[in-house]
Motif scaffolding. Structure first.
Motif, PDB file in Angstrom:
ATOM      1  N   VAL A  28       0.855  -1.186   0.000  1.00 14.54           N
ATOM      2  CA  VAL A  28       0.000   0.000   0.000  1.00 14.54           C
ATOM      3  C   VAL A  28       0.891   1.235   0.000  1.00 14.54           C
ATOM      4  CG1 VAL A  28      -1.769   1.278   1.265  1.00 14.54           C
ATOM      5  CG2 VAL A  28      -1.849  -1.212   1.211  1.00 14.54           C
ATOM      6  N   LEU A  29       0.623   2.120  -0.965  1.00 18.95           N
ATOM      7  CA  LEU A  29       1.373   3.364  -1.109  1.00 18.95           C
ATOM      8  C   LEU A  29       0.401   4.522  -0.948  1.00 18.95           C
ATOM      9  CD1 LEU A  29       3.109   2.001  -4.246  1.00 18.95           C
ATOM     10  CD2 LEU A  29       4.282   2.419  -2.104  1.00 18.95           C
ATOM     11  N   GLU A  30       0.917   5.658  -0.489  1.00 24.75           N
ATOM     12  CA  GLU A  30       0.051   6.801  -0.242  1.00 24.75           C
ATOM     13  C   GLU A  30       0.518   8.021  -1.013  1.00 24.75           C
ATOM     14  OE1 GLU A  30      -1.824   7.861   3.781  1.00 24.75           O
ATOM     15  OE2 GLU A  30      -0.165   9.285   3.619  1.00 24.75           O
ATOM     16  N   GLY A  31      -0.429   8.734  -1.551  1.00 25.17           N
ATOM     17  CA  GLY A  31      -0.170  10.028  -2.171  1.00 25.17           C
ATOM     18  C   GLY A  31      -0.985  11.061  -1.426  1.00 25.17           C
ATOM     19  N   THR A  32      -0.405  12.237  -1.210  1.00 20.11           N
ATOM     20  CA  THR A  32      -1.123  13.292  -0.504  1.00 20.11           C
ATOM     21  C   THR A  32      -1.040  14.593  -1.279  1.00 20.11           C
ATOM     22  OG1 THR A  32       0.808  13.950   0.790  1.00 20.11           O
ATOM     23  CG2 THR A  32      -0.627  12.281   1.764  1.00 20.11           C
ATOM     24  N   ALA A  33      -1.960  15.482  -0.986  1.00 18.55           N
ATOM     25  CA  ALA A  33      -1.956  16.820  -1.573  1.00 18.55           C
ATOM     26  C   ALA A  33      -2.576  17.781  -0.572  1.00 18.55           C
ATOM     27  CB  ALA A  33      -2.738  16.825  -2.889  1.00 18.55           C
ATOM     28  N   GLY A  44       0.555  -1.633  -5.200  1.00 14.02           N
ATOM     29  CA  GLY A  44       1.742  -1.584  -6.039  1.00 14.02           C
ATOM     30  C   GLY A  44       1.467  -1.722  -7.525  1.00 14.02           C
ATOM     31  N   HIS A  45       0.240  -2.094  -7.895  1.00  9.73           N
ATOM     32  CA  HIS A  45      -0.154  -2.157  -9.298  1.00  9.73           C
ATOM     33  C   HIS A  45      -0.736  -0.823  -9.767  1.00  9.73           C
ATOM     34  CE1 HIS A  45       0.645  -6.378  -9.805  1.00  9.73           C
ATOM     35  NE2 HIS A  45      -0.117  -6.695  -8.783  1.00  9.73           N
ATOM     36  N   GLY A  46      -0.873   0.139  -8.840  1.00  8.87           N
ATOM     37  CA  GLY A  46      -1.426   1.440  -9.194  1.00  8.87           C
ATOM     38  C   GLY A  46      -2.934   1.505  -9.099  1.00  8.87           C
ATOM     39  N   GLU A  47      -3.550   0.489  -8.539  1.00 11.83           N
ATOM     40  CA  GLU A  47      -5.001   0.496  -8.352  1.00 11.83           C
ATOM     41  C   GLU A  47      -5.327   1.324  -7.117  1.00 11.83           C
ATOM     42  OE1 GLU A  47      -5.711  -4.018 -10.051  1.00 11.83           O
ATOM     43  OE2 GLU A  47      -5.400  -3.731  -7.910  1.00 11.83           O
ATOM     44  N   VAL A  48      -6.162   2.338  -7.282  1.00 15.37           N
ATOM     45  CA  VAL A  48      -6.536   3.200  -6.163  1.00 15.37           C
ATOM     46  C   VAL A  48      -7.434   2.412  -5.217  1.00 15.37           C
ATOM     47  CG1 VAL A  48      -7.745   5.310  -5.501  1.00 15.37           C
ATOM     48  CG2 VAL A  48      -6.286   5.301  -7.534  1.00 15.37           C
ATOM     49  N   LEU A  49      -7.045   2.420  -3.941  1.00 17.62           N
ATOM     50  CA  LEU A  49      -7.783   1.671  -2.926  1.00 17.62           C
ATOM     51  C   LEU A  49      -8.718   2.549  -2.116  1.00 17.62           C
ATOM     52  CD1 LEU A  49      -4.792  -0.483  -1.627  1.00 17.62           C
ATOM     53  CD2 LEU A  49      -6.520  -1.133  -3.327  1.00 17.62           C
ATOM     54  N   SER A  50      -8.280   3.785  -1.850  1.00 20.84           N
ATOM     55  CA  SER A  50      -9.133   4.679  -1.067  1.00 20.84           C
ATOM     56  C   SER A  50      -8.754   6.135  -1.309  1.00 20.84           C
ATOM     57  CB  SER A  50      -9.032   4.365   0.430  1.00 20.84           C
ATOM     58  OG  SER A  50      -7.756   4.737   0.928  1.00 20.84           O
TER      59      SER A  50
END
Length: 103
Positions: A28-33, A44-50
């Protein structure tokens, strides 16, 4: 004899790739803004989870800003996923350029 060795090596690589794919699925990877006002998690496949949006970021008079924040967080999370995937696959293929269509 040599063909047997090549086949075994290919089978070993296939097993390693399957394991790497499973690891990517479970990472699980996180992006923030907006200073964390919008958080997006992806695997890790780039599928958005939440997608989590802080209620302070919701301004009915400035929906465009919120849209930009969501898009930015998605791009960051999926970029991290792409980099991780490339790193894992490169380690397996020894920098041979990967295998098109695998991702």
């Amino acid at each position: 004899m040599k063909m047997d060795k090549i086949i075994k090596q290919a089978q070993r690589m296939q097993a390693q790739m399957a394991l790497a794919q499973e690891e990517l699925q479970n990472t699980v990877l996180e992006g923030t803004a907006g200073g964390g006002a919008v958080k997006v998690t992806a695997n890790g496949h780039g599928e958005v989870l939440s997608v989590v949006i802080d209620k302070e970021a919701v301004n009915p008079d400035d929906v465009e800003m919120l849209e930009d924040l969501v898009l930015g967080a998605i791009k960051e999370a999926t970029s991290k996923a792409r980099a991780l995937s490339e790193q894992k696959m490169s380690a397996l293929t020894g920098g041979m350029g990967g295998f098109p269509g695998l991702m």
